[in-house]
Design an enzyme around this catalytic site. Structure first.
Site, PDB file in Angstrom:
ATOM      1  N   GLU A   2      -4.944   5.946   7.866  1.00 62.42           N
ATOM      2  CA  GLU A   2      -4.310   4.752   7.333  1.00 62.42           C
ATOM      3  C   GLU A   2      -5.333   3.620   7.197  1.00 62.42           C
ATOM      4  O   GLU A   2      -6.414   3.672   7.802  1.00 62.42           O
ATOM      5  CB  GLU A   2      -3.181   4.307   8.277  1.00 62.42           C
TER       6      GLU A   2
ATOM      7  N   ASP B 232      -3.794  17.707   8.247  1.00 63.89           N
ATOM      8  CA  ASP B 232      -3.025  16.930   9.224  1.00 63.89           C
ATOM      9  C   ASP B 232      -1.719  17.619   9.609  1.00 63.89           C
ATOM     10  O   ASP B 232      -1.315  18.613   9.001  1.00 63.89           O
ATOM     11  CB  ASP B 232      -2.745  15.511   8.676  1.00 63.89           C
TER      12      ASP B 232
ATOM     13  N   ASN C 189      -1.056   3.545  -0.122  1.00 62.94           N
ATOM     14  CA  ASN C 189      -1.879   2.554   0.577  1.00 62.94           C
ATOM     15  C   ASN C 189      -3.342   2.981   0.681  1.00 62.94           C
ATOM     16  O   ASN C 189      -4.120   2.378   1.408  1.00 62.94           O
ATOM     17  CB  ASN C 189      -1.310   2.280   1.981  1.00 62.94           C
TER      18      ASN C 189
ATOM     19  N   HIS D 254      -4.401   5.943   1.810  1.00 59.14           N
ATOM     20  CA  HIS D 254      -4.745   6.874   2.881  1.00 59.14           C
ATOM     21  C   HIS D 254      -5.137   8.235   2.307  1.00 59.14           C
ATOM     22  O   HIS D 254      -4.675   8.639   1.249  1.00 59.14           O
ATOM     23  CB  HIS D 254      -3.657   6.977   3.953  1.00 59.14           C
TER      24      HIS D 254
HETATM   25  P1  PGA Z   1       2.275  12.928  -1.872  1.00 56.48           P
HETATM   26  O1  PGA Z   1       1.457  12.385  -0.642  1.00 56.48           O
HETATM   27  O2  PGA Z   1       1.470  14.069  -2.438  1.00 56.48           O
HETATM   28  O3  PGA Z   1       3.575  13.402  -1.300  1.00 56.48           O
HETATM   29  O4  PGA Z   1       2.416  11.811  -2.839  1.00 56.48           O
HETATM   30  C1  PGA Z   1       0.084  12.152  -0.773  1.00 56.48           C
HETATM   31  C2  PGA Z   1      -0.398  11.446   0.461  1.00 56.48           C
HETATM   32  O5  PGA Z   1       0.354  10.634   1.022  1.00 56.48           O
HETATM   33  O6  PGA Z   1      -1.538  11.685   0.859  1.00 56.48           O
END
Ligand code: PGA
Length: 243
Positions: free
Chosen positions: A143, A67, A136, A138
């Site tokens: 999302e 992404d 959450n 994702h």
């Molecule tokens: P993080 O993010 O590795 O910074 O915890 C993971 C994500 O949101 O997919």
């Protein structure tokens, strides 16, 4: 799902690095799916070290990141282009033309999405996709509520995601509202998936991923239906999973 228990963040990063290094040594022209965020930073450090020690070469590897934020130029230091170059690509022998991220600054974003899916197909599909998980549920920036059938697309970021990622920006006002992300369907087409999870704040999300219902309300739950998923999680992240 295969769950590997790591002692701590460093152990998780080393175990994941070894798997990627083995993959590339067995198939030098592997296609790797890469992720950003805090979780894979240790993995990338381990890979750079292995490269510097002469244990692996990425010269024939192709990568596709999950992404990118919409509206940030590639040289913006909050863009995922910047992150990947700074934390990995600039330190290994990958051909920069084979290190792909969606262009969130493209003039035609829809066209960018379909070109990204085509490029993955033309490369032969992703051999191993690295994933993190959001609080959450994702994966990538898919999302809750994202249809499982969707490929690379533009998303409106959840307010909770903007808040979680605000730590990387000067202020939450600077966190973009949209991103371009590989879809759930694009991710599920990977031949293998390695999901990294670290820290007690992710324990509930990991338990839902493994034991919860498969639902678009918790996107990572779809991984229960993928034939080749390895979760590498540290003890803190595993604290809400029973033995
Ligand atoms: P993080 O993010 O590795 O910074 O915890 C993971 C994500 O949101 O997919």
């Amino acid at each position: 799902m295969n769950i590997i228990k790591a002692e701590n963040y460093k152990d998780m990063s080393q175990l994941a690095a070894q798997k990627l290094i083995n993959q590339v040594n067995e198939k030098p022209d592997s296609v790797l799916g890469l992720a950003t965020g805090s979780t894979p930073e240790g993995l990338y450090k381990e890979i750079i070290q292995a490269y510097k020690e002469g244990n692996v070469s990425f010269k024939d590897v192709t990568t596709f990141n999950l992404d990118e934020y919409v509206g940030l130029t590639k040289d913006n230091n909050q863009s995922y282009h910047y992150y990947m170059h700074h934390l990995l690509f600039d330190h290994i022998d990958i051909n920069s033309g084979q290190a792909n991220l969606p262009n969130g600054d493209a003039s035609d974003l829809q066209e960018e999405c379909s070109q990204y899916d085509n490029a993955i197909q033309q490369a032969g599909g992703v051999d191993i996709q690295i994933l993190g998980i959001g609080l959450n549920g994702h994966i990538g920036f898919n999302e809750p509520g994202t249809p499982f059938s969707i490929q690379t697309h533009i998303v409106d970021l959840d307010e909770s995601t903007r808040q979680a990622n605000a730590r990387f920006f000067d202020s939450i006002d600077n966190v973009p509202f949209q991103a371009i992300t590989m879809g759930i369907d694009s991710i599920m087409q990977s031949k293998g998936i390695i999901l990294l999870v670290s820290g007690s704040q992710k324990a509930e999300a990991l338990a839902k991923l493994v034991n919860g219902p498969v639902t678009e309300d918790f996107p990572a739950s779809i991984l229960q239906e993928h034939a080749n998923v390895t979760i590498i999680a540290d003890q803190d992240a595993l604290s809400e999973l029973s033995e």
